[in-house]
Design an enzyme around this catalytic site. Structure first.
Site, short mmCIF file in Angstrom:
data_model
loop_
_atom_site.label_atom_id
_atom_site.label_comp_id
_atom_site.label_asym_id
_atom_site.label_seq_id
_atom_site.Cartn_x
_atom_site.Cartn_y
_atom_site.Cartn_z
N ARG A 233 41.66 41.80 46.08
CA ARG A 233 40.86 40.75 45.36
C ARG A 233 41.39 41.21 43.43
O ARG A 233 41.49 42.54 43.75
CB ARG A 233 39.13 41.22 45.35
N TYR B 230 28.14 51.96 46.23
CA TYR B 230 28.38 52.95 45.48
C TYR B 230 27.74 53.80 46.13
O TYR B 230 27.03 53.92 46.95
CB TYR B 230 29.05 53.00 44.39
N GLU C 181 33.61 45.69 47.35
CA GLU C 181 34.19 47.02 46.01
C GLU C 181 33.20 47.98 46.85
O GLU C 181 32.51 48.38 47.16
CB GLU C 181 33.45 47.19 44.94
N TRP D 126 37.98 49.53 45.63
CA TRP D 126 38.25 49.85 44.53
C TRP D 126 38.61 50.95 43.68
O TRP D 126 38.04 52.36 44.99
CB TRP D 126 36.56 49.45 44.01
#
Length: 457
Positions: A78, A224, A251, A280
């Site tokens: 990405r 996250y 991500e 990420w």
């Protein structure tokens, strides 16, 4: 075409056999396509992304990273691009070169515009409509690349304010791109800095998918601190699987400033259920999240702890990645030398901020599923005519019921009385906005949905 096929019966049977074999729409041969919640490459083979994010726009000199990422086993990269609104524009020639690097290294290219990050909350962030302007301005670089490129309209297109228009804005962006002739698979990111704690994308994904004339849209969730338990991860991704809507983890990291994501659960659940993931990020993080670098100074021979985990660990890239069949055989490039970075990039996924004044709220209770001796429940909390800074929901358990596990809220009980309070990332709701929390319970009988009260703070 239809008249000709009705005459050529053998040709018709051949086409139908291919369509039924892969469950794909008729336009699929041009490039990637979506059917029944799965992504297929141009050959009709299911494709599951296994890759990483690369901050190309801030480190354009790091062209060797594409070969190095491939050499460690990835099948997808990405690529961070910029529209010129917040960072220097990646023009048509540069995007064409990025695509050629992906193809030379047999990687699928997911291209994203980063300038949309945190719109409505982040100063200088642009709208999805403006992101479409960018894609149309470099459309000649995309033309004919449908087999190798997926277009991610805009990164984390809303912060924690103003995200109520996400569905309308995403649908309109898709329709504009299609009207302009873009036939690629389109990827859309969730709001709330990509983490969708408000469940705006989850609850509106079907309508956005239906707005695509080609039904060729994939949804991307960023995981996250919001996703710090296995239950939250499986519940969120599982709902997309049940709805047969394509989802990828666009991500994620092993740690973050807003909490500690459960990367082991992300990796195991996606592998068990054929869901793509893109960690990420390769290298070059700044602003306090340098620990998210997978390599030290872009050196593939200096993997960090995070790099070792995602590339070489259980359910990691090396063990699970399969090259896209459009590239034929598998070729592993030799890692090349790299240049030490000089430019500090911005951070990704900033922490939530505080909405304005507090107001009232309501709550509704739903039984999501039940089985012998147990059940799964969900409570949806909705702010009233004014924003709220926190909330508390209360209800009484039925006879023989107890709760053993909960996510997206802190639950306490006193006898049969249950109190649920918001956690750090979902207490602040705009006027009319909603969030949900879930739980697993045991029951000696058939569980019923009780009345729930809600108070705001």
């Amino acid at each position: 075409m239809r008249k000709r096929l009705s005459v050529a019966g053998v040709a018709l049977l051949t086409v139908l056999a291919a369509v039924f074999a892969f469950g794909q729409p008729a336009h699929a041969a041009a490039g990637f396509s979506v059917a029944n919640g799965k992504l297929y490459d141009a050959n009709g083979n299911e494709f599951v992304m296994r890759g990483v994010n690369h901050a190309h726009t801030w480190y354009p000199q790091q062209t060797s990273s594409f070969a190095n990422i491939k050499a460690l086993g990835a099948n997808t990269v990405r690529v961070v691009l910029a529209s010129g609104d917040r960072w220097a524009k990646n023009d048509t020639a540069d995007v064409a070169n990025v695509i050629s690097l992906c193809k030379a290294n047999k990687l699928i290219c997911v291209l994203e515009v980063h300038d949309t990050t945190g719109y409505g909350e982040q100063s200088g962030a642009i709208t999805l409509d403006r992101a479409v302007d960018y894609w149309l301005s470099i459309s000649s670089a995309l033309a004919g690349q449908e087999k190798y490129v997926i277009v991610n309209i805009g990164n984390e297109p809303y912060g924690n304010q103003g995200y109520g228009t996400w569905a309308t804005d995403s649908a309109n962006a898709i329709k504009r791109l299609r009207a302009a002739g873009l036939a690629h698979t389109i990827m859309v990111d969730a709001p709330n800095w990509g983490q969708d704690w408000s469940f705006t994308m989850r609850d509106n994904a079907a309508s956005v998918f239906a707005a695509d004339p080609q039904k060729n849209t994939v949804f991307s969730i960023h995981m996250y601190g919001v996703f710090d338990t296995a239950a939250e991860i499986s519940d969120y991704l599982g709902r997309f699987r049940t709805a047969k809507l394509p989802i990828v983890v666009g991500e994620f990291g092993f740690d973050h400033s807003d909490g500690n994501p459960d990367e082991d659960a992300i990796l195991s659940y996606t592998q068990a259920n054929g869901i793509g993931y893109l960690g990420w990020s390769w290298s070059g993080n700044g602003g306090g999240v340098e620990y998210l670098d997978m390599t030290t100074n872009f050196n593939p021979n200096a993997l960090t702890t995070w790099g070792q985990r995602i590339f070489n660990g259980a359910n990691g890239i090396k063990a699970t990645s399969k090259e896209a069949s459009v590239y034929g055989g598998i070729v592993t490039p030799t890692p090349s030398t790299t240049v030490t970075p000089t430019l500090p990039p911005p951070t990704t996924t900033p922490p939530p901020t505080t909405p304005p004044a507090s107001g009232g709220c309501t709550a509704t209770y739903t039984i999501i599923g039940q089985w012998q001796g147990g059940f799964q429940g969900e409570v949806k909390v909705t702010a009233g005519s004014a924003a709220v800074n926190g909330w508390t929901a209360k209800w009484t358990l039925g006879s023989g019921q107890s709760i053993s596990q909960a996510w997206n809220a802190t639950l306490t009980s006193s006898g049969s009385n249950v109190t649920a309070t918001n956690v750090s990332y979902n207490g602040k709701l705009g006027a009319g906005a909603s969030t949900s929390f879930g739980f697993i319970g045991s029951s000696t009988g058939t569980p019923a949905a009780p009345a729930v009260t809600c108070t705001a703070s």
